[in-house]
Design a protein around this motif. Sequence first.
Motif, PDB file in Angstrom:
ATOM      1  N   GLU A 107      50.642  36.123  46.106  1.00 50.59           N
ATOM      2  CA  GLU A 107      50.824  35.588  47.371  1.00 50.59           C
ATOM      3  C   GLU A 107      49.719  35.767  48.852  1.00 50.59           C
ATOM      4  OE1 GLU A 107      53.743  39.463  48.278  1.00 50.59           O
ATOM      5  OE2 GLU A 107      55.169  38.103  47.189  1.00 50.59           O
ATOM      6  N   ALA A 108      48.392  36.962  48.084  1.00 52.73           N
ATOM      7  CA  ALA A 108      47.561  36.579  49.298  1.00 52.73           C
ATOM      8  C   ALA A 108      46.383  35.808  48.609  1.00 52.73           C
ATOM      9  CB  ALA A 108      46.199  38.547  48.793  1.00 52.73           C
ATOM     10  N   ALA A 109      46.929  34.504  47.998  1.00 52.95           N
ATOM     11  CA  ALA A 109      45.581  33.403  48.533  1.00 52.95           C
ATOM     12  C   ALA A 109      46.163  32.606  47.953  1.00 52.95           C
ATOM     13  CB  ALA A 109      45.605  33.218  45.835  1.00 52.95           C
ATOM     14  N   ASP A 110      45.792  32.191  49.386  1.00 48.37           N
ATOM     15  CA  ASP A 110      46.095  31.363  50.363  1.00 48.37           C
ATOM     16  C   ASP A 110      46.217  29.904  50.223  1.00 48.37           C
ATOM     17  OD1 ASP A 110      46.577  33.503  52.626  1.00 48.37           O
ATOM     18  OD2 ASP A 110      44.009  33.022  52.930  1.00 48.37           O
ATOM     19  N   GLY A 111      46.822  29.031  49.963  1.00 52.39           N
ATOM     20  CA  GLY A 111      47.033  28.088  49.940  1.00 52.39           C
ATOM     21  C   GLY A 111      47.546  27.823  48.004  1.00 52.39           C
ATOM     22  N   PHE A 206      40.062  60.255  32.779  1.00 49.40           N
ATOM     23  CA  PHE A 206      40.978  59.399  32.834  1.00 49.40           C
ATOM     24  C   PHE A 206      42.318  59.221  33.795  1.00 49.40           C
ATOM     25  CE2 PHE A 206      38.529  58.729  28.937  1.00 49.40           C
ATOM     26  CZ  PHE A 206      37.986  56.707  29.058  1.00 49.40           C
ATOM     27  N   ALA A 207      42.557  58.168  34.013  1.00 54.74           N
ATOM     28  CA  ALA A 207      43.950  57.804  34.755  1.00 54.74           C
ATOM     29  C   ALA A 207      44.147  56.351  34.745  1.00 54.74           C
ATOM     30  CB  ALA A 207      43.279  58.222  36.254  1.00 54.74           C
ATOM     31  N   ASP A 208      45.745  56.331  35.762  1.00 57.12           N
ATOM     32  CA  ASP A 208      45.779  55.302  35.677  1.00 57.12           C
ATOM     33  C   ASP A 208      45.980  54.756  36.660  1.00 57.12           C
ATOM     34  OD1 ASP A 208      47.722  56.636  33.686  1.00 57.12           O
ATOM     35  OD2 ASP A 208      49.245  56.756  33.868  1.00 57.12           O
ATOM     36  N   GLY A 209      46.198  52.927  36.588  1.00 53.39           N
ATOM     37  CA  GLY A 209      45.916  52.062  37.585  1.00 53.39           C
ATOM     38  C   GLY A 209      46.154  50.356  37.200  1.00 53.39           C
ATOM     39  N   ALA A 210      45.993  49.580  38.026  1.00 53.34           N
ATOM     40  CA  ALA A 210      46.469  48.514  37.844  1.00 53.34           C
ATOM     41  C   ALA A 210      45.774  47.341  38.974  1.00 53.34           C
ATOM     42  CB  ALA A 210      47.554  48.280  38.032  1.00 53.34           C
ATOM     43  N   ALA A 211      45.495  46.052  38.654  1.00 52.23           N
ATOM     44  CA  ALA A 211      44.507  44.620  39.577  1.00 52.23           C
ATOM     45  C   ALA A 211      45.290  43.503  39.132  1.00 52.23           C
ATOM     46  CB  ALA A 211      43.496  45.097  39.804  1.00 52.23           C
ATOM     47  N   ALA A 212      44.990  42.651  39.873  1.00 51.34           N
ATOM     48  CA  ALA A 212      45.674  41.850  39.282  1.00 51.34           C
ATOM     49  C   ALA A 212      44.581  40.564  40.354  1.00 51.34           C
ATOM     50  CB  ALA A 212      46.903  41.145  39.738  1.00 51.34           C
ATOM     51  N   ALA A 213      44.339  39.429  40.455  1.00 57.01           N
ATOM     52  CA  ALA A 213      42.859  38.643  40.621  1.00 57.01           C
ATOM     53  C   ALA A 213      43.833  37.187  40.542  1.00 57.01           C
ATOM     54  CB  ALA A 213      41.696  38.707  40.438  1.00 57.01           C
ATOM     55  N   VAL A 214      43.355  36.291  41.761  1.00 55.48           N
ATOM     56  CA  VAL A 214      43.845  34.862  41.457  1.00 55.48           C
ATOM     57  C   VAL A 214      41.953  33.913  41.398  1.00 55.48           C
ATOM     58  CG1 VAL A 214      44.414  32.683  42.259  1.00 55.48           C
ATOM     59  CG2 VAL A 214      46.087  34.549  42.572  1.00 55.48           C
ATOM     60  N   ILE A 215      42.029  33.234  40.616  1.00 53.90           N
ATOM     61  CA  ILE A 215      40.384  32.770  39.976  1.00 53.90           C
ATOM     62  C   ILE A 215      41.015  31.479  40.072  1.00 53.90           C
ATOM     63  CG2 ILE A 215      38.407  32.071  38.732  1.00 53.90           C
ATOM     64  CD1 ILE A 215      40.334  35.653  38.192  1.00 53.90           C
ATOM     65  N   THR A 216      40.073  29.942  40.649  1.00 54.28           N
ATOM     66  CA  THR A 216      39.771  29.508  40.934  1.00 54.28           C
ATOM     67  C   THR A 216      39.152  28.840  41.657  1.00 54.28           C
ATOM     68  OG1 THR A 216      41.425  27.422  41.227  1.00 54.28           O
ATOM     69  CG2 THR A 216      41.289  28.491  43.361  1.00 54.28           C
ATOM     70  N   ALA A 217      38.368  27.156  41.072  1.00 57.36           N
ATOM     71  CA  ALA A 217      37.385  26.292  40.937  1.00 57.36           C
ATOM     72  C   ALA A 217      37.948  25.263  42.582  1.00 57.36           C
ATOM     73  CB  ALA A 217      36.678  25.826  40.221  1.00 57.36           C
ATOM     74  N   ARG A 218      39.718  25.449  42.857  1.00 60.59           N
ATOM     75  CA  ARG A 218      39.884  24.478  43.901  1.00 60.59           C
ATOM     76  C   ARG A 218      38.766  24.768  45.334  1.00 60.59           C
ATOM     77  NH1 ARG A 218      46.463  24.034  43.496  1.00 60.59           N
ATOM     78  NH2 ARG A 218      46.807  23.411  41.168  1.00 60.59           N
ATOM     79  N   ASP A 219      39.015  23.235  45.955  1.00 56.42           N
ATOM     80  CA  ASP A 219      38.472  23.655  47.462  1.00 56.42           C
ATOM     81  C   ASP A 219      39.074  23.934  48.722  1.00 56.42           C
ATOM     82  OD1 ASP A 219      36.498  23.407  49.685  1.00 56.42           O
ATOM     83  OD2 ASP A 219      36.303  21.160  49.511  1.00 56.42           O
ATOM     84  N   THR A 223      40.072  32.699  54.334  1.00 61.86           N
ATOM     85  CA  THR A 223      40.255  33.379  55.715  1.00 61.86           C
ATOM     86  C   THR A 223      39.794  34.967  55.271  1.00 61.86           C
ATOM     87  OG1 THR A 223      42.375  33.870  54.493  1.00 61.86           O
ATOM     88  CG2 THR A 223      42.471  32.071  55.612  1.00 61.86           C
ATOM     89  N   ARG A 224      39.299  35.014  54.052  1.00 59.13           N
ATOM     90  CA  ARG A 224      38.921  36.555  53.545  1.00 59.13           C
ATOM     91  C   ARG A 224      37.504  36.270  52.765  1.00 59.13           C
ATOM     92  NH1 ARG A 224      43.270  36.487  51.367  1.00 59.13           N
ATOM     93  NH2 ARG A 224      44.400  37.798  52.693  1.00 59.13           N
ATOM     94  N   PRO A 225      36.724  37.625  52.579  1.00 58.28           N
ATOM     95  CA  PRO A 225      35.533  37.190  51.629  1.00 58.28           C
ATOM     96  C   PRO A 225      36.092  37.586  50.133  1.00 58.28           C
ATOM     97  CG  PRO A 225      35.047  39.521  53.272  1.00 58.28           C
ATOM     98  CD  PRO A 225      36.437  38.750  53.517  1.00 58.28           C
ATOM     99  N   ALA A 226      35.276  36.655  49.666  1.00 60.31           N
ATOM    100  CA  ALA A 226      35.967  35.928  47.685  1.00 60.31           C
ATOM    101  C   ALA A 226      34.300  36.169  47.288  1.00 60.31           C
ATOM    102  CB  ALA A 226      36.833  34.876  48.092  1.00 60.31           C
ATOM    103  N   LEU A 227      34.716  36.161  45.807  1.00 65.15           N
ATOM    104  CA  LEU A 227      33.674  36.660  44.977  1.00 65.15           C
ATOM    105  C   LEU A 227      33.336  35.080  43.644  1.00 65.15           C
ATOM    106  CD1 LEU A 227      34.496  40.557  43.234  1.00 65.15           C
ATOM    107  CD2 LEU A 227      32.772  39.667  45.003  1.00 65.15           C
TER     108      LEU A 227
END
Length: 382
Positions: A107-111, A206-219, A223-227
């Motif tokens: 949802e945070a990945a514009d476009g 040790f602890a519990d946590g979760a993360a997700a990311a969207v990776i693409t080369a599309r042009d 709208t926000r910093p990316a890596l």
Amino acid sequence: MTVLLRSLQTAVPPTVLKQAEARDVFAAQEGLTRLGTRLVRTCFDAAAIDTRHSAVAEFSWDLPDTAPDFFDPAAGRILNPSTKTRNDVFVREATPLFTETARGALEAADGIGPEDVTHVITVSCTGFFNPGPDYRVVRELGLRPSVQRFHLGFMGCYAAFPALRAAKLFCEADPNAVVLVAIVELCTLHVRSSNNPDTILGASLFADGAAAAVITARDLPLTRPALSLDAFETTLTPVGEDTMAWNIGDQGFEMVLGSYVPHIIDDHITGALEPLLAGDPALAGRPHNGIEHWAIHPGGRSIVDKVVARLGLSEAQAEPARETLREFGNMSSATIMFVFERILGLPLPDGESGAPGSERVCAMAFGPGLTIETALLTRVNP
């Protein structure tokens, strides 16, 4: 071709473990020797952790459970459930963390929408089930049934790096690819009381946590910093195979985390970074502290201390790792994504819009083997 990590979503389970309270519970367990009690207090107090999170609701003192599996609050006693009991909790608690963080990243990945996702990569070393989390992400997010699915299991704290490297390779092979990476680690499912120094050290960290990311080369517009995912390298140190391991036992997964691990990293971190930095002419001969941002996997306070001292980094460069450790503990492979999130949230240079490609990030994580994974990234500002 620039491959970007365009969005990042993190999450933790609701049960909060305060380090001082957890220390006192572990130190009060029956069967601890005098040395064991002293080790508990030393490890917990030296961890530089304030709070952690757990998917085990029983670790909350407020749960009225008449038949607990993990913790009896009335007696203050840590229980020792079977591996099956622990894994059943993983199946129940990890699934929504996988799907909710993946949905948030998408949802945070514009476009980009669910119909655009071409690959799903899931990561965990703290539990198993099949059809697995890759399947659940596809079904519950309404992705196309033809999405290519991959699961990286049981690799340990460095596993986010091969997941991101694979995502980069998929995007380079197909510039239209959109890769969704989701990571969930529920390390506290496997805590136990013991006089074993490795077990005590693991329980303190040790602890519990979760993360997700969207990776693409599309042009697509930013709208926000990316890596930008620029380069990756892997190194196996010549020693340390027996100092860090993750084994399956009858009462959960068993951590081997020797106290000598920080010294091995201290001896080999500069050599591990050499091939990574040598591949970028802009960094040739540049001092380590000349790289703007450092994403260090905070496997423990002493590991961060050794890396900072060996590379001559400033405390400002170490802050994303130290603050992640202080607030969340070591969440295995998900931890480095929390460090990335802090770096992405740092102010732009001089309070103004930065030029794309102006801020470099060097990242690293450590795991069984002893394995050192490293990466070069660029914080690309809108």
